[in-house]
Design a protein around this motif. Sequence first.
Motif: not given
Lengths: 193, 488
Positions: A177-188
Amino acid sequence: MSEHGSKAATADTAHAGETRRDFIHIAAGVAAAGGVAMVAWPFVQQLGPAGDTKAASAAEVDLSKVPEGSEIRVGIGGLPFFVRHRTAAEIARAKADDTATMRDPATDESRLVKMADGSYNAAFLITSGACTHLGCVPVGPAQGSVGEFGGWYCPCHGSHYDTSGRIRKGPAPKNLAIPEYAYISPTMIKISL
Amino acid sequence: MSGPSIYEPKTGFEKWLDTRLPIIRFGADLMDFPTPKNLNYWWTFGGILAVCLMVQIATGIVLAMHYVATTQGAFASVERIMRDVDYGWLIRNIHANGASMFFLAVYIHMFRGLYYGSYKAPREVIWILGVVIYLLMMATAFMGYVLPWGQMSFHGSAVITNLIGAIPLVGDTVKTYLMGGPAIGEATLNRFFSLHYLLPFVIAGIVVLHIWALHVPGNNNPTGVSVKDVKKDTLPFHPYYTVKDGFAILLFLLVFAYFVFFAPNALGHADNSIEANPLVTPAHIVPEWYLLPFYAILRAITFDIGPIEAKLLGVFAMFGSILILFVVPWLDTSKVRSMRYRPMAQQFFVLFVLAAVGLGFCGANDPDKLVFKWSDGLVVNYVDTNGAAKVSQKYAEYADATAFQASLPASAGASIAIQEDGFKWLWLSQILGAYYFLYFILILPVLGIVEKPKARPPSIADSVRGKKSGGSSASATPVGGAASVAAE
């Protein structure tokens, strides 16, 4: 009891046999049932995750710390997640297999999340760390076994996942499964439960 | 007392089950149990107590799911229950106030038994089992109070374990085994948690025996007159007493809910909101309100008797004040059960209730503080020429005190202070404590011999019909009859 009830019976023939006592019985029973339900509610609710548990159900991950060709494992609220830094070869293999026959068909791109600028960062694949068969944690590059398709191998019942985390062989029914996530910066990134 | 079972299995399944496990018959017989028709609301506290026990077990099981029994984690886990666990605040407030409600109900239940002579033959075993339940309740409540690991928890448990240490010969050993170390600590907390979880189920087991023993002779009743004719004197438990008990339970829950929702900390101590610190004892250390009368008796003994020191004597008095309840059925020599027909016993009983409640107030107050003041004045504290601290006589006027102060040399370091004289809480607790014991060991045995009881109704049915006295009555007067009704 009924001898009292019959005395209370009204002259209303349409309700012959129904007494005030019947009404009291029903009203009391309904009130009691409502009371039980209201008491049961907090006793059931307390079983759920507590406020501090909910507050601890997200974590930020610094992608720059993940070595290429390997992965890190993040535990959030006790659940495992894989953050994999894929090599160019692994990305190419995942994209090449987009059209292959699979149990749970999905393209590699559909398993990624857009960055703030709208582009995909194909180098990083973030998946759940729980095998979709019975919840074991598959082994990966850090454990020296990636299965037949270069991704992960679940030692419990022999499920093979590819470099996009898709199920390719074995008993597991679904892709990782792909979790719920987001890029808060290009490396984070921030992963939430 | 229970007549033949009138349950008749109706469905095929009920018939099948009835010959294998007659559990439906068991329940039906309990519901049909012949109960005296004249029970008043004091008799509803048995049902209320059953509810209390169930509430404590249900909420306690929930709290145990979230509680951490370590000295490092206990206090924080309780705070987490209050702040983070969904409805944890509600469930903990119910549990903490539930203990107080439980004791409130059990005290009323016990006073009812004492007033109506419910401990007398053939109900001695019911009473003894009740006292056992009461002892277990106190042990459970005490250990439960330790679990939040606040200042009162810690230092309260230190005081109680030291009490046990005062018992001669075995005290020290028992105390060490109780604590599992040199002081209250991790081991103590863990075993208290384990026992606090266990004992309510032991209580539940003894409650079953209590009710079983009750169902052999059947309920006592306000007249104390035994059931003579089941048909005339009794009603089936259901619906007559299920409804009466149910109504009383609802009223009781209103009081309970008031405390839970509007005054959840009213019965607790602020000091217990501070995490336990083994190095600092709070300035005022008192047990929970329901243990205060016994605490007062403990502190009332400030004198040695022969070779027995005051400390040990206090411990004996405290345990004795509870253990004496076991022999009440044999201390009371009166043939008449209900004090409704015992004009002298009634008065001594009222005094006994006042003494028991008064002892509670004594336990809550500093023994050296004054109940009331009868005089105050000024004294001069100074050091005499030999270097000894002295206190002057008491002066009513400030001018007289300053005059005396001025007469002393500067080296005396004289200072004026207010001195109040009055009736100390210690003295009150000694008087009330003495009455508590005298009630059981002197008044109850002697009254049975010297008291002339009033005439009792010939049967429960007659008492319900308003015939207050049947047959020839030597002492029953209209005035006396009215008094017994009022005392009910």
